[in-house]
Design an enzyme around this catalytic site. Structure first.
Site, mmCIF file in Angstrom:
data_model
loop_
_atom_site.group_PDB
_atom_site.id
_atom_site.type_symbol
_atom_site.label_atom_id
_atom_site.label_comp_id
_atom_site.label_asym_id
_atom_site.label_seq_id
_atom_site.Cartn_x
_atom_site.Cartn_y
_atom_site.Cartn_z
ATOM 1 N N HIS A 96 0.756 -1.309 -0.079
ATOM 2 C CA HIS A 96 -0.116 0.219 -0.011
ATOM 3 C C HIS A 96 0.767 1.269 0.151
ATOM 4 O O HIS A 96 0.558 2.123 -0.753
ATOM 5 C CB HIS A 96 -0.858 -0.225 1.256
ATOM 6 N N GLU A 97 1.826 1.278 1.064
ATOM 7 C CA GLU A 97 2.803 2.476 1.095
ATOM 8 C C GLU A 97 3.547 2.651 -0.449
ATOM 9 O O GLU A 97 4.074 3.767 -0.494
ATOM 10 C CB GLU A 97 3.566 2.324 2.356
ATOM 11 N N HIS B 28 1.699 4.302 -3.024
ATOM 12 C CA HIS B 28 1.629 5.826 -2.638
ATOM 13 C C HIS B 28 2.965 6.308 -3.352
ATOM 14 O O HIS B 28 2.979 7.306 -3.944
ATOM 15 C CB HIS B 28 1.617 6.302 -1.316
ATOM 16 N N HIS C 241 -5.614 6.844 -2.746
ATOM 17 C CA HIS C 241 -6.531 5.949 -2.186
ATOM 18 C C HIS C 241 -7.746 5.630 -3.174
ATOM 19 O O HIS C 241 -8.246 6.681 -3.895
ATOM 20 C CB HIS C 241 -7.317 6.051 -0.811
ATOM 21 N N TYR D 180 -9.998 2.217 1.438
ATOM 22 C CA TYR D 180 -10.277 2.455 2.985
ATOM 23 C C TYR D 180 -11.260 1.314 2.946
ATOM 24 O O TYR D 180 -12.003 0.809 2.305
ATOM 25 C CB TYR D 180 -11.207 3.625 2.974
#
Length: 284
Positions: free
Chosen positions: A181-182, A185, A191, A237
């Protein structure tokens, strides 16, 4: 009544209690076990339901962002939020080499133990195995990711230049899906529910959001790369993100029961979007 009959009655009663199924209410939330209080200040105790972003928010709420650092949407570091999908001239993408690969140099803090390094490298491998992104140990490169067990799980958005901190606190952030996930980014992705077209696919339940956290649900002016909305994105999310009183803050539509987000790593659509954004398969 014979003792055998009494015993059977007792067992029947216990079984009927043990196998009572939860019932969904009108909002699609299970009554009983699943409908836990999901206040931002509470622990999420049913870890089997947690996706990557749930874990990130649980870890990050325990830490105050380092001085001079702003975390937006829960884990995006910067004072100038941006998405590589919309940056002019792709200026904040990592550059593609002449061989068609995109090399992302990195260093890993010596504070991590062997298992932590395996988790982090698994997050990298889950991206690089199906894209042209290749994470490589830094040698002399000026621009690189500096992976550290700082306070919480967070990353800057896209390539920022120079030494670029990416925080994966140990043990809280030590899920390969959180690491992926990071890294996404850092590759320039926001997101999933921040997409410009998200209102066609999810309803944001504003009344259930902690008032001073509503800014985290702002839509971004994204180019969605002609890709379908991805409920299963590792960038999505969870259903109860920033919930004030335990109610859902995001409900999929038209089917409210669709699971959103997960913690296993990038979805097939996540990988597809990386390949489109970085024009994988084509050389410059």
């Amino acid at each position: 009544m014979h003792s055998t009959t009494i015993l059977l009655c007792i067992l029947s009663g216990l079984l009927s209690q043990a196998y009572t199924l939860p019932v969904k209410n009108s909002t699609g939330v299970h009554e009983g076990k699943v409908r836990l209080k999901r206040k931002y200040s509470d622990e999420i105790t049913d870890r089997e339901e947690m996706n990557a972003m749930d874990q990130i928010l649980e870890v990050n709420r325990k830490f105050r962002a380092p001085r001079g650092l702003t975390l937006r949407e829960g884990d995006i570091a910067s004072s100038h939020i941006r998405s590589a999908i919309t940056c002019p001239g792709n200026a904040c993408l990592w550059p593609k080499a002449i061989d068609g690969f995109v090399y992302v140099p990195y260093i890993v803090s010596p504070l991590y133990d062997d298992m932590d390094r395996i988790t982090i490298e698994t997050g990298m491998q889950d991206i690089s195995s199906s894209t042209c992104i290749k994470f490589i140990p830094r040698t002399h490169e000026a621009n690189f990711l500096d992976i550290q067990p700082r306070y919480g799980c967070w990353s800057f958005l896209g390539q920022t230049g120079g030494s670029q901190t990416l925080s994966l606190q140990s043990p809280g952030c030590m899920w390969s899906g959180v690491a992926a996930h990071e890294f996404m980014h850092a590759l320039g992705f926001v997101h999933e529910q921040s997409r410009s077209d998200r209102d066609r696919y999810v309803s944001i339940i504003w009344k259930n959001i902690i008032p001073d956290q509503m800014h985290n649900f702002k839509k971004q002016l994204t180019n969605n790369l002609n890709s379908p909305y991805d409920y299963s994105s590792v960038m999505h999310y969870g259903r109860y993100a920033f919930s004030e009183d335990g109610g859902p803050t995001i409900i999929p539509k038209p089917d409210p029961y669709i699971p959103i987000g997960q913690r296993d790593g990038p979805s097939m659509l996540d990988l597809h979007k990386i390949n489109i954004l970085y024009n994988c398969g084509a050389t410059d």
